[in-house]
Design a protein around this motif. Sequence first.
Motif, PDB file in Angstrom:
ATOM      1  N   GLY A 240       9.784  10.857  -7.106  1.00 33.32           N
ATOM      2  CA  GLY A 240       8.900   9.752  -6.753  1.00 33.32           C
ATOM      3  C   GLY A 240       9.300   8.424  -7.360  1.00 33.32           C
ATOM      4  N   ASN A 241      10.521   8.309  -7.865  1.00 37.78           N
ATOM      5  CA  ASN A 241      10.990   7.050  -8.442  1.00 37.78           C
ATOM      6  C   ASN A 241      11.762   6.242  -7.402  1.00 37.78           C
ATOM      7  OD1 ASN A 241      10.067   7.777 -11.108  1.00 37.78           O
ATOM      8  ND2 ASN A 241      11.840   9.125 -11.251  1.00 37.78           N
ATOM      9  N   VAL A 242      11.460   4.946  -7.307  1.00 37.02           N
ATOM     10  CA  VAL A 242      12.200   4.064  -6.411  1.00 37.02           C
ATOM     11  C   VAL A 242      13.527   3.716  -7.085  1.00 37.02           C
ATOM     12  CG1 VAL A 242      12.220   1.858  -5.196  1.00 37.02           C
ATOM     13  CG2 VAL A 242      10.072   3.129  -5.428  1.00 37.02           C
ATOM     14  N   LEU A 243      14.637   4.161  -6.494  1.00 34.30           N
ATOM     15  CA  LEU A 243      15.948   3.969  -7.106  1.00 34.30           C
ATOM     16  C   LEU A 243      16.573   2.628  -6.744  1.00 34.30           C
ATOM     17  CD1 LEU A 243      17.609   7.501  -6.811  1.00 34.30           C
ATOM     18  CD2 LEU A 243      16.116   6.578  -8.593  1.00 34.30           C
TER      19      LEU A 243
ATOM     20  N   LYS B 166       3.388   7.073  -2.406  1.00 37.68           N
ATOM     21  CA  LYS B 166       3.759   5.689  -2.675  1.00 37.68           C
ATOM     22  C   LYS B 166       3.193   4.790  -1.575  1.00 37.68           C
ATOM     23  CE  LYS B 166       6.526   6.153  -6.288  1.00 37.68           C
ATOM     24  NZ  LYS B 166       6.332   5.476  -7.574  1.00 37.68           N
ATOM     25  N   ALA B 167       3.057   3.486  -1.912  1.00 36.97           N
ATOM     26  CA  ALA B 167       2.572   2.510  -0.938  1.00 36.97           C
ATOM     27  C   ALA B 167       3.447   1.273  -0.968  1.00 36.97           C
ATOM     28  CB  ALA B 167       1.125   2.127  -1.221  1.00 36.97           C
ATOM     29  N   LEU B 168       3.682   0.694   0.204  1.00 32.82           N
ATOM     30  CA  LEU B 168       4.286  -0.623   0.362  1.00 32.82           C
ATOM     31  C   LEU B 168       3.203  -1.523   0.927  1.00 32.82           C
ATOM     32  CD1 LEU B 168       6.802  -2.501   0.386  1.00 32.82           C
ATOM     33  CD2 LEU B 168       7.173  -1.760   2.753  1.00 32.82           C
TER      34      LEU B 168
ATOM     35  N   ASP C 126       5.865  -0.660  -5.908  1.00 31.69           N
ATOM     36  CA  ASP C 126       5.926  -0.259  -7.323  1.00 31.69           C
ATOM     37  C   ASP C 126       5.835  -1.458  -8.267  1.00 31.69           C
ATOM     38  OD1 ASP C 126       5.882   2.471  -7.319  1.00 31.69           O
ATOM     39  OD2 ASP C 126       7.898   2.739  -8.116  1.00 31.69           O
ATOM     40  N   GLY C 127       4.978  -2.412  -7.925  1.00 36.90           N
ATOM     41  CA  GLY C 127       4.792  -3.587  -8.758  1.00 36.90           C
ATOM     42  C   GLY C 127       5.809  -4.692  -8.548  1.00 36.90           C
ATOM     43  N   GLN C 128       6.833  -4.454  -7.741  1.00 32.49           N
ATOM     44  CA  GLN C 128       7.870  -5.451  -7.474  1.00 32.49           C
ATOM     45  C   GLN C 128       7.534  -6.233  -6.212  1.00 32.49           C
ATOM     46  OE1 GLN C 128      11.712  -3.812  -6.555  1.00 32.49           O
ATOM     47  NE2 GLN C 128      12.667  -5.800  -6.201  1.00 32.49           N
TER      48      GLN C 128
END
Length: 461
Positions: A172-175, A116-118, A151-153
């Motif tokens: 791998g899901n952002v909760l 994942k990336a921020l 994640d697109g947000q």
Amino acid sequence: IAVLLLAFVLACSARPGTSASSSSSSGASASSSSSSGTPSGVGPWGQDSYQPIAAALGDAGNDQGLAVVVGFSNQVFVAGKFDRTLTLGGHTVTSAGAGAVFVAAFAGDGTVMWLKALDGQVDVRVRGLGFSSGRDGVTVVCNFSGTVVLDGQEIVGWGQRDILVFHINTSGNVLWTRRIGGAGDNVALSISRRGMLAGYFTGEMDVATGVLRSSGQKDAFFLELSDTGLIQGPQAFGGPGDDEAVDAMRLPTGELFVAGHFHDAITPAGVLLTSQGGQDVFVVVLPGAGAQSWAERLGGAGEDVLRQVAIPMDGDVIALLMDGTHELAPGAAEPGNHLLMFGANRAVHWTLEPPAGISVVEVTYSRRVLLIGDASSPFAWGATQVTPVQGGVVILKVAHDGTPDTATLLEGSSTAHVTAGSASGQGMLHLTGMFQGELHGPDGLVIHSAGTDAFLLRMRE
């Protein structure tokens, strides 16, 4: 240390890794090797299944590993900084700016589970990895300015710097995500394995359940996060000067442990602490069930800085790594780099002066203290003479009485810098940092960088 019976190389990225007896073309690589033997201890992570890992995480840019933690199901989570593009095990993330944050998950055998990336246009920096009280996945804490994308947000900051905390499950899901900040400077410095955040702020900080207000310039703060990201028990304290909480943790007995550094005077736990110099270190334990609070000042006439705190999961000892002076009795100040081992009952068990370059301290389940850092020049560690040629990573073991024990040096054809470590309940140590050129990992594994690359190493403690 287990007897090595079987070794194989497992590719964790697009480029193959190498063992010590084979050659490889240049570029980032990831390798793991499997061995069987007598388990070195079992913690909440389950049965022993040791596989040494040496992985280069990076492309041609400037990539750095800054945090590592071991999950409850043997997953290893690594976070750091990357430039433009990063590819690991067939997963690719990109950045519109220079210096985004990556978070990667590795299975117990070293394969990449997800990446994942921020991303942000301004300053984005990962400050730590931990857990909320649940066991699924990893909680990530970062500082950021302006707008970041996860994640697109899009997440927009409020002030000079803000804090972003988010939780990713093992799939791998952002909760959930949680933004913490205000109009001033809001900085997280750490997150504990149990999900407690520590740092400092100026002005006012919005913590969702209310507002914390600084009484001086920088004030120290700490708070807990629930499984769903709810903020619990936020507290702040400080005086007229700059005060920072470097680490905080809830001990198994219920007490809250907080440590950091301060100027002038502070009154944590109702105890007045007054600096003896420009900056001193504080250690505070706030009451839990059947316990009394206490606060301790450490420092001398100069500038004293708390670098890192290490506490095992049962919380009965506390190791502090600090720079400057420490004065446990009047007139007993000693300048330099210091390791102090406290009991949870406030007693100082022993003190030790580590060599230059030590930046990480870990306390294992067997109460083994490990000092980890960079080695660039020869030094003696007990009966062992450590003699680096090109520079590398050194792991120093400390005996239970606080005397130097053994030393392990991992070096290569260039330089390496270690930034974080995590000891698991299975007698395994995980390290991350950055390197250039070639780095020799555990069990004969060798990795090569494509530029300045992050690394992940797993070895026996």
